[in-house]
Design an enzyme around this catalytic site. Structure first.
Site, PDB file in Angstrom:
ATOM      1  N   HIS A  99       0.831  -1.125   0.074  1.00 47.03           N
ATOM      2  CA  HIS A  99       0.128  -0.026  -0.068  1.00 47.03           C
ATOM      3  C   HIS A  99       0.760   1.228   0.098  1.00 47.03           C
ATOM      4  CE1 HIS A  99      -3.580   2.316  -0.530  1.00 47.03           C
ATOM      5  NE2 HIS A  99      -3.247   3.113   0.385  1.00 47.03           N
ATOM      6  N   TYR A 128       1.521   5.277  -2.636  1.00 43.83           N
ATOM      7  CA  TYR A 128       2.135   6.672  -2.218  1.00 43.83           C
ATOM      8  C   TYR A 128       3.550   7.069  -2.671  1.00 43.83           C
ATOM      9  CZ  TYR A 128      -2.386   6.260  -0.021  1.00 43.83           C
ATOM     10  OH  TYR A 128      -3.708   6.296   0.254  1.00 43.83           O
ATOM     11  N   HIS A 165     -10.236   1.213 -10.738  1.00 45.70           N
ATOM     12  CA  HIS A 165      -9.347   2.120  -9.841  1.00 45.70           C
ATOM     13  C   HIS A 165      -8.155   2.520 -10.006  1.00 45.70           C
ATOM     14  CE1 HIS A 165      -8.177   3.763  -5.936  1.00 45.70           C
ATOM     15  NE2 HIS A 165      -7.613   2.625  -5.543  1.00 45.70           N
ATOM     16  N   PHE A 166      -7.233   1.270 -10.298  1.00 52.62           N
ATOM     17  CA  PHE A 166      -5.895   1.668  -9.993  1.00 52.62           C
ATOM     18  C   PHE A 166      -5.403   2.319 -11.641  1.00 52.62           C
ATOM     19  CE2 PHE A 166      -5.078  -3.079 -10.357  1.00 52.62           C
ATOM     20  CZ  PHE A 166      -4.588  -3.055 -11.724  1.00 52.62           C
ATOM     21  N   HIS A 167      -6.159   2.215 -12.589  1.00 45.34           N
ATOM     22  CA  HIS A 167      -5.740   2.698 -13.804  1.00 45.34           C
ATOM     23  C   HIS A 167      -6.140   4.290 -13.770  1.00 45.34           C
ATOM     24  CE1 HIS A 167      -5.220  -1.123 -15.470  1.00 45.34           C
ATOM     25  NE2 HIS A 167      -4.576  -0.390 -16.412  1.00 45.34           N
ATOM     26  N   ARG A 206     -11.126  -9.863 -11.974  1.00 46.32           N
ATOM     27  CA  ARG A 206      -9.812  -9.301 -12.626  1.00 46.32           C
ATOM     28  C   ARG A 206      -8.846 -10.388 -12.550  1.00 46.32           C
ATOM     29  NH1 ARG A 206      -6.379  -6.446  -7.508  1.00 46.32           N
ATOM     30  NH2 ARG A 206      -4.808  -6.369  -9.096  1.00 46.32           N
ATOM     31  N   ARG A 207      -7.407 -10.002 -13.066  1.00 45.09           N
ATOM     32  CA  ARG A 207      -6.473 -11.092 -13.328  1.00 45.09           C
ATOM     33  C   ARG A 207      -6.923 -12.293 -13.986  1.00 45.09           C
ATOM     34  NH1 ARG A 207      -5.728 -10.467  -7.509  1.00 45.09           N
ATOM     35  NH2 ARG A 207      -4.092  -9.031  -6.854  1.00 45.09           N
TER      36      ARG A 207
HETATM   37 FE1  HAS Z   1      -5.896   2.267  -3.979  1.00 49.06          FE
HETATM   38  C1  HAS Z   1      -6.363  -1.158  -4.538  1.00 49.06           C
HETATM   39  C2  HAS Z   1      -8.003   2.421  -1.345  1.00 49.06           C
HETATM   40  C3  HAS Z   1      -5.347   5.566  -3.646  1.00 49.06           C
HETATM   41  C4  HAS Z   1      -3.340   2.049  -6.307  1.00 49.06           C
HETATM   42  N1  HAS Z   1      -5.118   1.046  -5.113  1.00 49.06           N
HETATM   43  C5  HAS Z   1      -5.341  -0.504  -5.191  1.00 49.06           C
HETATM   44  C6  HAS Z   1      -4.577  -0.984  -6.014  1.00 49.06           C
HETATM   45  C7  HAS Z   1      -3.838  -0.315  -6.648  1.00 49.06           C
HETATM   46  C8  HAS Z   1      -3.941   1.060  -6.051  1.00 49.06           C
HETATM   47  C9  HAS Z   1      -2.682  -0.628  -7.667  1.00 49.06           C
HETATM   48  O1  HAS Z   1      -8.984   0.153   0.542  1.00 49.06           O
HETATM   49  C10 HAS Z   1      -4.772  -2.741  -6.604  1.00 49.06           C
HETATM   50  C11 HAS Z   1      -3.570  -3.471  -5.807  1.00 49.06           C
HETATM   51  C12 HAS Z   1      -3.831  -4.813  -6.395  1.00 49.06           C
HETATM   52  O2  HAS Z   1      -3.147  -5.260  -7.174  1.00 49.06           O
HETATM   53  O3  HAS Z   1      -4.510  -5.753  -5.508  1.00 49.06           O
HETATM   54  N2  HAS Z   1      -6.665   3.530  -2.711  1.00 49.06           N
HETATM   55  C13 HAS Z   1      -7.547   3.573  -1.764  1.00 49.06           C
HETATM   56  C14 HAS Z   1      -7.606   4.905  -1.056  1.00 49.06           C
HETATM   57  C15 HAS Z   1      -6.986   5.940  -1.768  1.00 49.06           C
HETATM   58  C16 HAS Z   1      -6.180   5.043  -2.661  1.00 49.06           C
HETATM   59  C17 HAS Z   1      -8.748   5.136   0.017  1.00 49.06           C
HETATM   60  N3  HAS Z   1      -4.640   3.706  -4.645  1.00 49.06           N
HETATM   61  C18 HAS Z   1      -4.389   5.117  -4.490  1.00 49.06           C
HETATM   62  C19 HAS Z   1      -3.536   5.578  -5.356  1.00 49.06           C
HETATM   63  C20 HAS Z   1      -2.975   4.545  -5.960  1.00 49.06           C
HETATM   64  C21 HAS Z   1      -3.666   3.451  -5.637  1.00 49.06           C
HETATM   65  C22 HAS Z   1      -3.067   7.027  -5.366  1.00 49.06           C
HETATM   66  C23 HAS Z   1      -1.687   4.721  -6.995  1.00 49.06           C
HETATM   67  C24 HAS Z   1      -1.070   5.661  -7.123  1.00 49.06           C
HETATM   68  N4  HAS Z   1      -6.972   0.813  -2.975  1.00 49.06           N
HETATM   69  C25 HAS Z   1      -7.615   1.011  -1.702  1.00 49.06           C
HETATM   70  C26 HAS Z   1      -8.196  -0.326  -1.222  1.00 49.06           C
HETATM   71  C27 HAS Z   1      -7.745  -1.257  -2.458  1.00 49.06           C
HETATM   72  C28 HAS Z   1      -6.931  -0.460  -3.354  1.00 49.06           C
HETATM   73  C29 HAS Z   1      -9.047  -0.435  -0.331  1.00 49.06           C
HETATM   74  C30 HAS Z   1      -7.999  -2.768  -2.338  1.00 49.06           C
HETATM   75  C31 HAS Z   1      -9.200  -2.969  -3.044  1.00 49.06           C
HETATM   76  C32 HAS Z   1      -9.164  -4.704  -3.187  1.00 49.06           C
HETATM   77  O4  HAS Z   1     -10.118  -5.252  -2.645  1.00 49.06           O
HETATM   78  O5  HAS Z   1      -8.421  -5.354  -3.719  1.00 49.06           O
HETATM   79  C33 HAS Z   1      -7.082   7.209  -1.381  1.00 49.06           C
HETATM   80  O6  HAS Z   1      -5.366   7.584  -1.006  1.00 49.06           O
HETATM   81  C34 HAS Z   1      -7.440   8.127  -2.306  1.00 49.06           C
HETATM   82  C35 HAS Z   1      -7.352   9.641  -1.820  1.00 49.06           C
HETATM   83  C36 HAS Z   1      -7.437  10.500  -3.052  1.00 49.06           C
HETATM   84  C37 HAS Z   1      -8.404  11.713  -3.047  1.00 49.06           C
HETATM   85  C38 HAS Z   1      -8.368  12.424  -4.239  1.00 49.06           C
HETATM   86  C39 HAS Z   1      -8.040  13.941  -3.987  1.00 49.06           C
HETATM   87  C40 HAS Z   1      -7.878  14.600  -5.352  1.00 49.06           C
HETATM   88  C41 HAS Z   1      -6.888  15.276  -5.931  1.00 49.06           C
HETATM   89  C42 HAS Z   1      -6.880  15.905  -7.076  1.00 49.06           C
HETATM   90  C43 HAS Z   1      -6.978  17.426  -7.102  1.00 49.06           C
HETATM   91  C44 HAS Z   1      -7.254  17.942  -8.517  1.00 49.06           C
HETATM   92  C45 HAS Z   1      -6.498  18.650  -9.261  1.00 49.06           C
HETATM   93  C46 HAS Z   1      -6.669  19.112 -10.597  1.00 49.06           C
HETATM   94  C47 HAS Z   1      -5.214  19.145  -8.767  1.00 49.06           C
HETATM   95  C48 HAS Z   1      -9.157  12.165  -2.008  1.00 49.06           C
HETATM   96  C49 HAS Z   1      -5.825  15.437  -5.098  1.00 49.06           C
HETATM   97  C50 HAS Z   1      -7.744  20.448 -10.657  1.00 49.06           C
HETATM   98  C51 HAS Z   1      -8.034  20.607 -12.122  1.00 49.06           C
HETATM   99  C52 HAS Z   1      -8.727  21.757 -12.366  1.00 49.06           C
HETATM  100  C53 HAS Z   1      -8.905  21.892 -14.054  1.00 49.06           C
HETATM  101  C54 HAS Z   1      -9.409  22.675 -11.608  1.00 49.06           C
END
Ligand code: HAS
Length: 553
Positions: A229, A233, A380-382, A443-444
């Site tokens: 996990h 980050y 999600h991860f894409h 998946r997979r």
């Molecule tokens: Fe995730 C599974 C929960 C974030 C990657 N995640 C995965 C897997 C990957 C992955 C690769 O709780 C699959 C792993 C595998 O092979 O089995 N993930 C979360 C949560 C977050 C989260 C709570 N994940 C990520 C990030 C990843 C990533 C970042 C890669 C870089 N994830 C999970 C959970 C699983 C999971 C379970 C397990 C699922 C299962 O059952 O297998 C949080 O950190 C997300 C927080 C994000 C936000 C968004 C904030 C938005 C921002 C954008 C601002 C906008 C801008 C643009 C700057 C709150 C900061 C503005 C533009 C204008 C034009 C104004």
């Protein structure tokens, strides 16, 4: 060895060459790995290209392993260490203290990459990027991954030693934010990778070498997700370094709050690791109480990303208004969308909002049972690693490669088109993956081999294929633009500056506790011990190394 500060130290040609070597390996890995993503997407849509790829590629799963390892592990790690070399040197305005140490780290990673990739290409490590035992790989795969991680540690040590020398010379100055984010990410990485290091060195490598007969898959998964996990980050924070410390400048504005930026990085250090059981909610052998603890901490690690969304969008608004934007949202069209570096990062951020919300759904203990191991998770991860991270890195590359080579970006307009293609392709691909996942698609899994595929999946699977095709064009365009730029010999019209955002307030006004390492590191280690210690100890003392390996494909 003492080293004095060189006033206004500029990155040298040798530094640029070294950073460029990282980018070359990263882009090469992306180019090869990205080819296999769409091949899988086409398979979902009913077009199986693997028979045409034989005899080089034996199975769908070999391609999936190559895709996961090269894109998720190699493209990211090489790009990140190269980018942080630049942010450390430029942020601290001093050369690396021991450049040969960093070179050693880099070449260790390269040797590791060769060792990892060779058995995958020979179909002796078809174990996917999570390499869960009892799927068994050649020893070279495990040894190679170990070297990649060790090399990245060594590069991190080079950054820390450089920072320590800077700190001696500037005891009261706040660490420049540009360097700070990279240092913190590498510190988190050193702690996080202990899980996978123990897994490989005490279990998988001896097993693959025939020194022990079997493994304990449950314990291996706990070790893996200890690293797995925070790994996400490790990928994300370099994009945040750019969004906080560079993008506001590129957008014509200033960073809204240096303090909030630092607070969010410290919270990532504290909370990135003790959340790994949210990947094991459905695993037997982990007590439900600890799963609840990790679910709660996962909601907490959502918070620094919310801080980031607020702070970065406020900084962008600052830029858009300085460029003449008025009204509630009138600043958005005024952002420099015609700069591919900016458009890439804005589009990455927009899709990340949806990826983040999906993350919260995954984190919900009960809802996870619906989505776990379905195509939803790949959706999600894409949106996260393949867009928030990868599209941001592409955006960084659009100024970085001209900066390193002195050649103008070959065709800026085409580069903007490339970023939009990624956005459109990923939107189609990932909505389809989320939807078909909710309908139960695993998946997979090679769907062509499935005994039964419900009709209601077919429209979504077709959209997976269409999205994959658009992403293939976009990835190929990115690689083409970068290679063409590197060899264009068309010098940049004016000197390319490294974008470095100023903060609205003087960073010296940032509270000192946001620039002190010891309390945060101690709190991190204590929290990790509390959240992992008892369960891990239980699994270690009840370890059962009886699961023999197999290679199903
Ligand atoms: Fe995730 C599974 C929960 C974030 C990657 N995640 C995965 C897997 C990957 C992955 C690769 O709780 C699959 C792993 C595998 O092979 O089995 N993930 C979360 C949560 C977050 C989260 C709570 N994940 C990520 C990030 C990843 C990533 C970042 C890669 C870089 N994830 C999970 C959970 C699983 C999971 C379970 C397990 C699922 C299962 O059952 O297998 C949080 O950190 C997300 C927080 C994000 C936000 C968004 C904030 C938005 C921002 C954008 C601002 C906008 C801008 C643009 C700057 C709150 C900061 C503005 C533009 C204008 C034009 C104004």
């Amino acid at each position: 060895m003492t080293q004095t500060v060189i006033p206004g130290y500029e990155i040298t040609t040798a530094d640029k060459r070294f950073i460029g070597q990282h980018v070359v390996v990263a882009v090469l890995a992306l180019a090869i790995g990205s080819f296999f993503g769409p091949v899988q997407a086409f398979e979902y849509a009913g077009v199986d290209l693997y028979p045409y790829l034989e005899p080089v590629f034996k199975s769908y799963y070999q391609g999936l392993t190559l895709h996961g390892v090269l894109n998720a592990l190699i493209w990211t790690t090489f790009f990140i260490t190269g980018f942080f070399t630049l942010t450390t040197i430029h942020g601290l305005k001093r050369p690396l203290l021991f450049p040969s140490l960093n070179r050693f780290g880099f070449w260790t990673m390269v040797v590791g990459l060769v060792l990892t990739a060779s058995p995958i290409l020979l179909d002796q490590a078809t174990v996917l990027y999570t390499f869960y035992p009892p799927l068994e790989a050649s020893w070279a795969f495990y040894a190679g991954l170990t070297l990649v991680v060790v090399g990245s540690w060594v590069e991190g040590w080079g950054f820390f030693l450089t920072w320590r020398a800077w700190r001696r010379d500037h005891p009261r100055r706040r660490t420049p934010l540009l360097a700070f984010g990279g240092l913190l990410t590498m510190a988190m990485w050193q702690i996080a990778t202990l899980g996978v290091a123990v897994e490989i060195l005490t279990m998988l490598l001896p097993w693959a070498l025939g020194l022990i007969d079997g493994t304990d898959p449950g314990l291996a998964r706990t070790y893996f997700w200890f690293t797995g996990h925070p790994l996400v980050y490790f990928w994300l924070l370099p994009a945040y370094v750019s969004w906080y410390s560079m993008l506001p400048k590129q957008a014509g504005g200033k960073l809204f709050s240096d303090s909030l930026a630092r607070l969010s990085f410290w919270l990532f250090l504290l909370l990135s690791i003790p959340v790994g059981f949210h990947h094991q909610f459905v695993d037997p052998g982990v007590a439900a109480g600890w799963k609840w603890v990790h679910a709660g901490l996962t909601y907490a690690v959502f918070f620094p990303s919310m801080i980031t969304a607020f702070t970065v969008i406020a900084s962008l608004e600052n830029g858009g208004r300085r460029r003449g934007g008025t009204g509630w949202l009138g600043w958005i069209p005024k952002l420099p969308w015609s700069d591919p570096s900016v458009s890439a990062q804005l589009l990455a951020g927009i899709l990340f909002m949806f990826g983040g919300i999906g993350g919260l759904i995954n984190a919900s203990f009960s809802v996870n049972a619906v989505v776990h191991n379905t195509a939803w998770v790949s959706g999600h991860f894409h949106l996260t690693v393949a867009t928030a991270v990868t599209l941001s890195f592409m955006g960084i590359a659009y100024w970085l490669v001209p900066y390193l080579t002195g050649n103008a970006l070959w065709n800026r307009r085409l580069a903007v088109v490339q970023t939009w293609l990624w956005f459109v392709g990923m939107t189609i691909f990932s909505t389809a993956m989320h939807s078909v996942g909710l309908l139960g698609a695993p998946r997979r899994t090679k769907l062509g081999d499935a005994p039964y595929v419900p009709d209601e999946w077919s429209g979504h699977l077709l959209r997976v294929g269409i999205g994959g095709a658009i992403l293939l064009v976009s990835a190929a365009l990115f690689v083409f633009l970068i290679v063409r730029t590197a060899y264009s010999r068309r010098p940049v019209p004016a000197r390319v500056e490294i974008p470095q955002a100023e903060s609205v307030h003087d960073p010296q006004q940032t509270p000192a506790w946001l620039d002190r390492w010891v309390p945060w590191l101690v709190a991190t280690v204590v929290l990790v011990l509390i959240a992992y210690g008892p369960q891990l100890w239980h699994q270690i003392v009840t370890m059962d190394l009886s699961s023999v390996g197999f290679q199903p494909w």
